[in-house]
Write an enzyme that holds these catalytic residues in place. Structure first.
Site, PDB file in Angstrom:
ATOM      1  N   HIS A 127      58.710  36.693  44.904  1.00 46.21           N
ATOM      2  CA  HIS A 127      57.704  35.710  45.714  1.00 46.21           C
ATOM      3  C   HIS A 127      57.218  36.312  45.944  1.00 46.21           C
ATOM      4  O   HIS A 127      55.757  36.967  46.411  1.00 46.21           O
ATOM      5  CB  HIS A 127      59.602  35.243  46.485  1.00 46.21           C
ATOM      6  N   ASP A 177      64.194  41.833  46.324  1.00 44.76           N
ATOM      7  CA  ASP A 177      65.538  42.797  47.038  1.00 44.76           C
ATOM      8  C   ASP A 177      64.908  43.761  46.592  1.00 44.76           C
ATOM      9  O   ASP A 177      64.654  44.307  46.101  1.00 44.76           O
ATOM     10  CB  ASP A 177      66.192  41.923  46.731  1.00 44.76           C
ATOM     11  N   SER A 225      61.551  46.704  38.578  1.00 40.03           N
ATOM     12  CA  SER A 225      61.042  47.629  38.367  1.00 40.03           C
ATOM     13  C   SER A 225      60.303  47.964  39.934  1.00 40.03           C
ATOM     14  O   SER A 225      60.815  47.904  41.098  1.00 40.03           O
ATOM     15  CB  SER A 225      59.874  47.298  37.001  1.00 40.03           C
TER      16      SER A 225
END
Length: 300
Positions: A145, A88, A246
């Protein structure tokens, strides 16, 4: 002088690692009143939607870090097709890797070889390929992911500074992602080589992977780990996480069509970033004759 320029200049003399370690200790505090206060303040400040979390009760998390790296419900992030978004956040840059260079921000480019810790051989694999940079949003999911299914071949820890990686800093600090501490993860995929670079930042206390646990903070020199036993991760599988947020920089040996993606737009883990172009026979892994294609003066 603009506020963003001033913010970037202030960061140069700061003790990046000391500040990050202190914040890391606070984020691991288990005193109920303190960790609950931190969690609830964060939820209010960033309007975090806890209904998507596997554990929706903020007080149930033993530490702030456990809350920050929380798991989501199984159906919270459906997977799209093509190349998937790994996290995200904000799609801050994407496009072609031109002459071995990636775009950091308007007016700033940096070398793939520098991002990979000075590895010019690995950088050649991505000549003519594509990259994408995702800045993880504080309010959302903070696990990273796989954009494609891949087999891990090497992990490289690269020491460095810990500048902030927000838009203000990327616009004013040259070679930012090649300066900061980072973890470079090389994968083989059916579509050619892929690299995932997890970039550390100010107050990011640690980076973890699913195969090695917590890897940073380290110090000193570049550290390489080869994997003789195959570690295969499916498309969409978790590969790592940040303890505080980050940036992830992805490199693909083959060109990616990002036609429908808005630059600077919000993205979610699992959504389609783009589609790989048709593989070109014999191109992968070959360097142009007589030189490596990386501009002189861009290596460390």
């Amino acid at each position: 002088m603009s506020p963003s320029r001033l913010f970037s200049l202030i960061q140069y003399p700061l003790p990046h690692h000391l500040l990050s370690r202190l914040v890391g200790r606070l984020a691991e505090c288990r005193l109920p009143w303190l960790k609950n206060a931190l969690i609830h303040a964060f939820i209010k400040r960033f309007e975090v939607d806890m209904s998507q979390a596997q554990e929706p009760d903020p007080s149930a998390y033993p530490t702030f870090n456990a809350f920050f790296t929380r798991a989501l419900k199984a159906d919270a992030r459906p997977l799209g097709d093509g190349v998937l978004c790994p996290a995200d956040g904000t799609l801050s840059q994407f496009g072609a890797i031109e002459a071995g260079l990636l775009l950091q921000a308007k007016g700033h480019r940096y070398a793939m070889a520098d991002l990979l810790g000075g590895d010019t051989v690995a950088a050649r694999r991505y000549l003519g390929g594509s990259f994408a940079t995702v800045y993880l949003s504080p309010r959302d999911y903070h696990r990273v992911h796989m954009p494609l299914a891949g087999t891990l071949t090497e992990m490289v820890y690269v020491p460095g500074r810990l500048f902030s990686v927000n838009a203000a800093t990327t616009a004013h600090v040259p070679n930012l992602f090649a300066r900061n501490e980072r973890l470079v993860c090389h994968f083989d995929t059916e579509q050619g080589p892929m690299v995932m670079v997890l970039v550390g930042a100010m107050i990011v206390a640690a980076i973890e992977t699913v195969w090695a646990g917590q890897v940073t903070p380290l110090s000193g020199q570049v550290q390489r780990t080869r994997f003789d036993r195959p570690i295969h991760l499916e498309r969409g599988a978790e590969m790592g996480r940040f303890k505080l947020g980050s940036t992830v920089v992805m490199g693909f040996a083959e060109p990616v069509d990002f036609a429908d993606m808005p630059l600077g737009g919000m993205v979610s883990m699992g959504q389609t970033l783009g589609h790989l172009a048709t593989l070109r026979q014999g191109r992968r892994g070959q360097a142009p004759s007589g030189e490596d294609g990386i501009p002189l003066g861009m290596h460390r």
